[in-house]
Design an enzyme around this catalytic site. Structure first.
Site, mmCIF file in Angstrom:
data_model
loop_
_atom_site.group_PDB
_atom_site.id
_atom_site.type_symbol
_atom_site.label_atom_id
_atom_site.label_comp_id
_atom_site.label_asym_id
_atom_site.label_seq_id
_atom_site.Cartn_x
_atom_site.Cartn_y
_atom_site.Cartn_z
ATOM 1 N N LEU A 133 -6.469 3.101 16.201
ATOM 2 C CA LEU A 133 -5.898 4.313 15.722
ATOM 3 C C LEU A 133 -6.682 4.675 14.201
ATOM 4 O O LEU A 133 -7.284 5.784 14.102
ATOM 5 C CB LEU A 133 -4.510 4.510 15.594
ATOM 6 N N GLY A 139 -5.818 7.116 7.533
ATOM 7 C CA GLY A 139 -4.796 6.163 7.874
ATOM 8 C C GLY A 139 -3.637 6.609 7.781
ATOM 9 O O GLY A 139 -2.910 6.703 8.922
ATOM 10 N N ARG A 245 6.552 -1.230 14.306
ATOM 11 C CA ARG A 245 7.404 -1.280 12.952
ATOM 12 C C ARG A 245 8.631 -2.167 13.197
ATOM 13 O O ARG A 245 9.338 -2.795 12.290
ATOM 14 C CB ARG A 245 7.574 0.123 12.666
ATOM 15 N N LEU A 340 8.918 -21.451 -8.642
ATOM 16 C CA LEU A 340 7.780 -22.519 -8.594
ATOM 17 C C LEU A 340 6.746 -22.751 -9.403
ATOM 18 O O LEU A 340 5.966 -23.698 -9.761
ATOM 19 C CB LEU A 340 6.970 -22.293 -7.042
ATOM 20 N N GLU A 365 1.281 0.019 9.539
ATOM 21 C CA GLU A 365 2.200 0.492 10.134
ATOM 22 C C GLU A 365 3.105 1.513 9.635
ATOM 23 O O GLU A 365 4.220 1.800 9.509
ATOM 24 C CB GLU A 365 3.260 -0.341 10.898
ATOM 25 N N THR A 367 2.533 3.318 5.251
ATOM 26 C CA THR A 367 2.828 2.520 3.930
ATOM 27 C C THR A 367 4.484 2.846 3.403
ATOM 28 O O THR A 367 5.172 3.657 3.960
ATOM 29 C CB THR A 367 1.908 3.537 2.819
#
Length: 386
Positions: A133, A139, A245, A340, A365, A367
């Protein structure tokens, strides 16, 4: 105490759902996690072997009915996505694209002949699919796609380019969406079709344990039988994206959970100024905040899963889940990295890998900005985008 115990998440699950979660977790722990550092560093995965293993596990198209698919509930599928993404977002992406995009498109919009030809083999992992797509310049605005399909006699001729396509170069069939005189239509393009090429995208910093490709269609000729007969217009691909999604709503929480578990264990072992890092107030404040956001995200995911099983879920609710859970998962990954310290930027621990992967999940999927505008439209009745 385990972070999820604070919210008694397991009390909301059936025994079958907990068993499915445990089965996927065992495969991830025994077979996948030992290889993830190498796959990520080398930017490759044994996609075909993984697809067959996921087929044996029953997670490919597991929420679809018939055609060799398991027909399980939305929460079971979500928990599988959670465990896969707790290992690596790239693994969940492989399963999501296969089951919720390529297989779902065929299952929802395909002919009986197309379903019987592709779905059983895809459910078994014997064949891999991708979903074409997104384009280099389109996009968030897929309606503007330039890929075209024109009739020539009894055939269709496709021209165009698709970008950022998961599973692209290893797929046996691509579901390609193109502009036609009738509107946007979906086409099944088998690998090896003359004029159709798929090239891997290199130099990725994120989703390195995943196949990402560019698809080029240069006068690709397809018969009428290649058209998905049930899809006409943009609603077809958008419905498929909504399926994918939903899996992300759970999957992102898997990445967050793996980061938080890692940070809690590290803070308990690491000594600073003669005391465990976990004994400092600042550390406990970070851990408490992250546990709260993780728990809320998990509760939201399960709730949306129950709505999906009841057939009442709306696209706006899925957008709310995707926006919240990915955004919070990324923040959890970044905060765990601070606990960490310098160790957090090495692949000795999974945190930085999850953090950079989630940067991609935040974008694909839909933004975070697009999902925010979807919610804005739902709340105000005004569309802020065309």
């Amino acid at each position: 105490m385990h972070p999820t115990t604070l919210f008694a998440v397991d009390a909301l699950l059936t025994e079958e759902e907990r068993e499915i979660r445990s089965a996927v977790r065992r495969v991830c722990d025994r077979e996948l996690r030992p290889n993830l550092t190498t796959w990520f560093e080398e930017g490759r995965i044994p996609a075909r072997e993984l697809a067959r293993r996921f087929g044996e596990l029953g997670v490919l198209g597991m929420h679809l009915e018939g055609y060799g698919c398991a027909g399980l509930g939305a929460v079971s599928y979500g928990l599988a996505c959670l465990e896969l993404e707790a290992a690596d977002s790239g693994l969940r992406s492989l399963v999501s694209v296969q089951g919720s995009l390529a297989m779902y498109a065929i299952w929802r919009y395909g002919s009986e002949e197309q379903k019987n030809e592709w779905l059983p083999a895809m459910a078994a992992g014997e064949r891999i699919g991708c979903f074409g797509l997104t384009e280099p310049d389109f996009g968030s605005d897929p309606a503007g796609m330039r890929t075209s399909a024109k009739r020539e006699g009894g055939d269709w001729v496709l021209n165009g380019t698709k970008m950022w396509i998961t599973n692209g170069s290893v797929s046996d069939v691509a579901v390609v969406w193109a502009q036609t005189e009738e509107g946007i239509r979906g086409f099944l393009v088998p690998a090896g079709t003359p004029g159709f090429t798929a090239t891997d995208l290199r130099h990725k910093v994120s989703l390195r344990a995943s196949v990402t490709s560019e698809l080029v269609l240069d006068s690709v000729r397809l018969p009428q039988e290649a058209v998905l007969p049930g899809a006409l217009g943009l609603s077809g691909p958008l419905r498929c994206l909504n399926e994918a999604r939903f899996g992300i709503v759970f999957g992102a929480m898997g990445a967050a959970l793996d980061c938080l578990e890692t940070a809690i264990a590290y803070a308990g072992e690491r000594e600073v100024f003669g005391r465990p890092l976990a004994s400092f107030q600042l550390t406990q404040d970070k851990l408490a905040d992250m546990a709260l956001e993780l728990g809320k995200g998990l509760l939201l995911a399960v709730h949306l899963g129950r709505l999906k099983e009841a057939g009442t879920i709306t696209p706006e609710q899925v957008s709310a889940g995707k926006l919240n859970n990915v955004r919070e998962a990324l923040e959890i990954a970044r905060t765990c990295r601070t606990i960490l310290g310098a160790s957090g930027i090495t692949l000795e621990y999974p945190v930085i890998r999850h953090a950079v992967n989630l940067e991609s999940v935040l974008t694909y999927e839909g933004t975070s900005e697009i999902h925010a505008l979807v919610l804005g439209k739902a709340l105000t009745g005004h569309a802020a985008f065309a």
